[in-house]
Design a protein around this motif. Structure first.
Motif, PDB file in Angstrom:
ATOM      1  N   TYR A  47       0.837  -1.189   0.000  1.00  0.00           N
ATOM      2  CA  TYR A  47       0.000   0.000   0.000  1.00  0.00           C
ATOM      3  C   TYR A  47       0.881   1.253   0.000  1.00  0.00           C
ATOM      4  O   TYR A  47       1.954   1.273   0.614  1.00  0.00           O
ATOM      5  N   LEU A  48       0.391   2.317  -0.648  1.00  0.00           N
ATOM      6  CA  LEU A  48       1.098   3.591  -0.703  1.00  0.00           C
ATOM      7  C   LEU A  48       0.262   4.667  -0.018  1.00  0.00           C
ATOM      8  O   LEU A  48      -0.946   4.763  -0.248  1.00  0.00           O
ATOM      9  N   VAL A  49       0.912   5.485   0.819  1.00  0.00           N
ATOM     10  CA  VAL A  49       0.241   6.596   1.492  1.00  0.00           C
ATOM     11  C   VAL A  49       0.989   7.881   1.164  1.00  0.00           C
ATOM     12  O   VAL A  49       2.199   7.956   1.337  1.00  0.00           O
ATOM     13  N   ASN A  50       0.264   8.891   0.710  1.00  0.00           N
ATOM     14  CA  ASN A  50       0.881  10.185   0.422  1.00  0.00           C
ATOM     15  C   ASN A  50       0.098  11.303   1.093  1.00  0.00           C
ATOM     16  O   ASN A  50      -0.993  11.680   0.650  1.00  0.00           O
ATOM     17  N   THR A  51       0.661  11.849   2.175  1.00  0.00           N
ATOM     18  CA  THR A  51       0.092  13.012   2.841  1.00  0.00           C
ATOM     19  C   THR A  51       1.034  14.203   2.718  1.00  0.00           C
ATOM     20  O   THR A  51       0.871  15.195   3.416  1.00  0.00           O
ATOM     21  N   SER A  52       2.012  14.102   1.833  1.00  0.00           N
ATOM     22  CA  SER A  52       3.054  15.120   1.713  1.00  0.00           C
ATOM     23  C   SER A  52       2.720  16.132   0.624  1.00  0.00           C
ATOM     24  O   SER A  52       2.117  17.164   0.896  1.00  0.00           O
ATOM     25  N   ARG A  53       3.104  15.861  -0.613  1.00  0.00           N
ATOM     26  CA  ARG A  53       2.818  16.739  -1.744  1.00  0.00           C
ATOM     27  C   ARG A  53       2.394  15.881  -2.925  1.00  0.00           C
ATOM     28  O   ARG A  53       3.023  14.864  -3.219  1.00  0.00           O
ATOM     29  N   ALA A  54       1.356  16.313  -3.618  1.00  0.00           N
ATOM     30  CA  ALA A  54       0.803  15.513  -4.713  1.00  0.00           C
ATOM     31  C   ALA A  54       1.822  15.264  -5.806  1.00  0.00           C
ATOM     32  O   ALA A  54       1.898  14.166  -6.362  1.00  0.00           O
ATOM     33  N   ALA A  55       2.629  16.264  -6.120  1.00  0.00           N
ATOM     34  CA  ALA A  55       3.526  16.169  -7.273  1.00  0.00           C
ATOM     35  C   ALA A  55       4.663  15.183  -7.072  1.00  0.00           C
ATOM     36  O   ALA A  55       5.377  14.862  -8.024  1.00  0.00           O
ATOM     37  N   ILE A  56       4.837  14.666  -5.868  1.00  0.00           N
ATOM     38  CA  ILE A  56       5.890  13.678  -5.632  1.00  0.00           C
ATOM     39  C   ILE A  56       5.520  12.340  -6.272  1.00  0.00           C
ATOM     40  O   ILE A  56       6.388  11.579  -6.686  1.00  0.00           O
ATOM     41  N   VAL A  57       4.234  12.071  -6.369  1.00  0.00           N
ATOM     42  CA  VAL A  57       3.746  10.829  -6.988  1.00  0.00           C
ATOM     43  C   VAL A  57       3.078  11.174  -8.310  1.00  0.00           C
ATOM     44  O   VAL A  57       2.157  12.000  -8.357  1.00  0.00           O
ATOM     45  N   ASP A  58       3.520  10.542  -9.385  1.00  0.00           N
ATOM     46  CA  ASP A  58       2.910  10.761 -10.693  1.00  0.00           C
ATOM     47  C   ASP A  58       1.459  10.280 -10.657  1.00  0.00           C
ATOM     48  O   ASP A  58       1.187   9.092 -10.453  1.00  0.00           O
ATOM     49  N   GLN A  59       0.537  11.215 -10.824  1.00  0.00           N
ATOM     50  CA  GLN A  59      -0.878  10.913 -10.666  1.00  0.00           C
ATOM     51  C   GLN A  59      -1.376   9.888 -11.669  1.00  0.00           C
ATOM     52  O   GLN A  59      -2.126   8.960 -11.308  1.00  0.00           O
ATOM     53  N   ASP A  60      -0.979  10.024 -12.919  1.00  0.00           N
ATOM     54  CA  ASP A  60      -1.427   9.068 -13.946  1.00  0.00           C
ATOM     55  C   ASP A  60      -0.887   7.672 -13.664  1.00  0.00           C
ATOM     56  O   ASP A  60      -1.588   6.672 -13.852  1.00  0.00           O
ATOM     57  N   ALA A  61       0.368   7.604 -13.212  1.00  0.00           N
ATOM     58  CA  ALA A  61       0.969   6.311 -12.895  1.00  0.00           C
ATOM     59  C   ALA A  61       0.249   5.665 -11.719  1.00  0.00           C
ATOM     60  O   ALA A  61       0.029   4.440 -11.705  1.00  0.00           O
ATOM     61  N   LEU A  62      -0.122   6.466 -10.730  1.00  0.00           N
ATOM     62  CA  LEU A  62      -0.846   5.924  -9.575  1.00  0.00           C
ATOM     63  C   LEU A  62      -2.214   5.406  -9.994  1.00  0.00           C
ATOM     64  O   LEU A  62      -2.626   4.312  -9.573  1.00  0.00           O
ATOM     65  N   LEU A  63      -2.915   6.169 -10.809  1.00  0.00           N
ATOM     66  CA  LEU A  63      -4.226   5.720 -11.281  1.00  0.00           C
ATOM     67  C   LEU A  63      -4.112   4.395 -12.027  1.00  0.00           C
ATOM     68  O   LEU A  63      -4.928   3.482 -11.826  1.00  0.00           O
ATOM     69  N   ASP A  64      -3.102   4.266 -12.871  1.00  0.00           N
ATOM     70  CA  ASP A  64      -2.914   3.026 -13.628  1.00  0.00           C
ATOM     71  C   ASP A  64      -2.593   1.860 -12.699  1.00  0.00           C
ATOM     72  O   ASP A  64      -3.110   0.749 -12.888  1.00  0.00           O
TER      73      ASP A  64
END
Length: 319
Positions: free
Chosen positions: A232-249
């Motif tokens: 599982y991945l948790v991101n409460t920091s900054r959105a741009a650190i995780v590629d949004q399209d890659a996460l959705l895929d």
């Protein structure tokens, strides 16, 4: 002449309740905006008649172009003592004083664990099913004890997240570009040899890095592909650190077991945004620093900053 103060993004309608603004009575009129002002034109129109603006975190950018369109603006107050979306040079050029406030790291630590535990035990799904008359038990919880928690970042927030993980009996590792073995030993966690090793070995990955050129899109499709399909991945920091399209895929294809996010490329999140319907995603509307105690500090010190400015001795100046 009485000054006018705008308080932005007062979503809960509590800005004037959690702190005592009476010290400004007769000198400053305070207007709180509960709805988000989206875009430079909307901000310029709404704030044209204000001398003071109080903004929360980094929700509203103040670039040079916007500051130039606010001729009455003299004092800009941001919550926290670091803000990457204010053009300080432009503020100085237009005679705008910028001040900050203190901020506690406790609320984002607690929210990180609320999200991680919610993911691990299917809290939202099970609660929703129970309340709607759905099936009695449908998820199989993921254990924490003995599992590997991987932290990207071991600063003020990351180290406190690590302490909770250790209390749960988790094996905790950390990595960041400049993390040393001495710092990892000080916190009592393992130092991962690389970002890739941390991602491949962890059952839970939590992001606690500042956003910068090196951390932007730090986790893209190749990095998410390294994670276990049960992780599982948790991101409460900054959105741009995780590629949004890659996460959705990764969520749509089941590449990872699930994710929890509190930060987004666009906020508030548009009604038709694909993250709103992504599978195996626990999402909250940027609640990281939203707590009663933190708001008391933000708005209480905003009042102090305004008083100090009126006396000609600004407090907590930024940058």
């Amino acid at each position: 002449m009485r000054l006018r103060c705008a308080v932005l993004d007062d979503y809960q309608g509590v800005a004037t309740e959690v702190a005592d603004w009476s010290a400004l009575d007769g000198r400053v009129d305070v207007v709180a905006f509960r709805e988000h002002l989206d875009g430079e034109d909307a901000l310029a129109a709404a704030l044209a008649d204000f001398d003071i603006v109080v903004t929360l975190r980094e929700r509203v950018p103040f670039p040079a172009a916007l500051i130039a369109r606010l001729p009455r603006l003299k004092l800009l107050i941001a919550s926290g003592m670091r803000n990457s979306v204010i053009d300080y040079a432009a503020a100085q050029a237009h005679g705008v004083t910028v001040c900050g406030t203190a901020s506690s790291s406790t609320p984002p630590v607690e929210l990180t664990w609320a999200l991680l535990l919610g993911l691990a035990r299917g809290i939202v799904e099970e609660s929703g099913a129970l309340r709607s008359g759905g099936p009695w038990q449908s998820t199989l919880g993921a254990d924490l004890h003995g599992r590997r928690l991987g932290l990207l970042g071991l600063g003020k927030i990351g180290s406190r997240v690590a302490a909770v993980g250790l209390a749960f009996g988790m094996r905790v590792s950390a990595w960041s570009p400049h993390l040393t073995a001495e710092r990892a030993d000080e916190v009592g966690v393992d130092l991962a040899a690389s970002k890739e090793e941390l991602l491949a070995d962890s059952d839970f990955v939590s992001v606690h890095l500042a956003l910068g050129d090196r951390s932007r899109k730090l986790l893209g499709a190749p990095e998410l592909a390294l994670m276990k399909p049960t992780a599982y991945l948790v991101n409460t920091s900054r959105a741009a650190i995780v590629d949004q399209d890659a996460l959705l895929d990764a969520l749509r294809t089941g590449r990872i077991a699930g994710a929890a996010v509190d930060v987004y490329d666009t906020e508030p999140l548009p009604a038709d945004h694909p993250l709103r319907t992504a599978p195996n995603l626990l999402a909250t509307p940027h609640l990281g620093y939203v707590s009663r105690a933190n708001y008391r500090t933000y708005y209480g010190q905003a009042v102090e900053n305004i008083e100090a400015y009126l006396k000609g001795a600004p407090l907590r100046r930024l940058p």
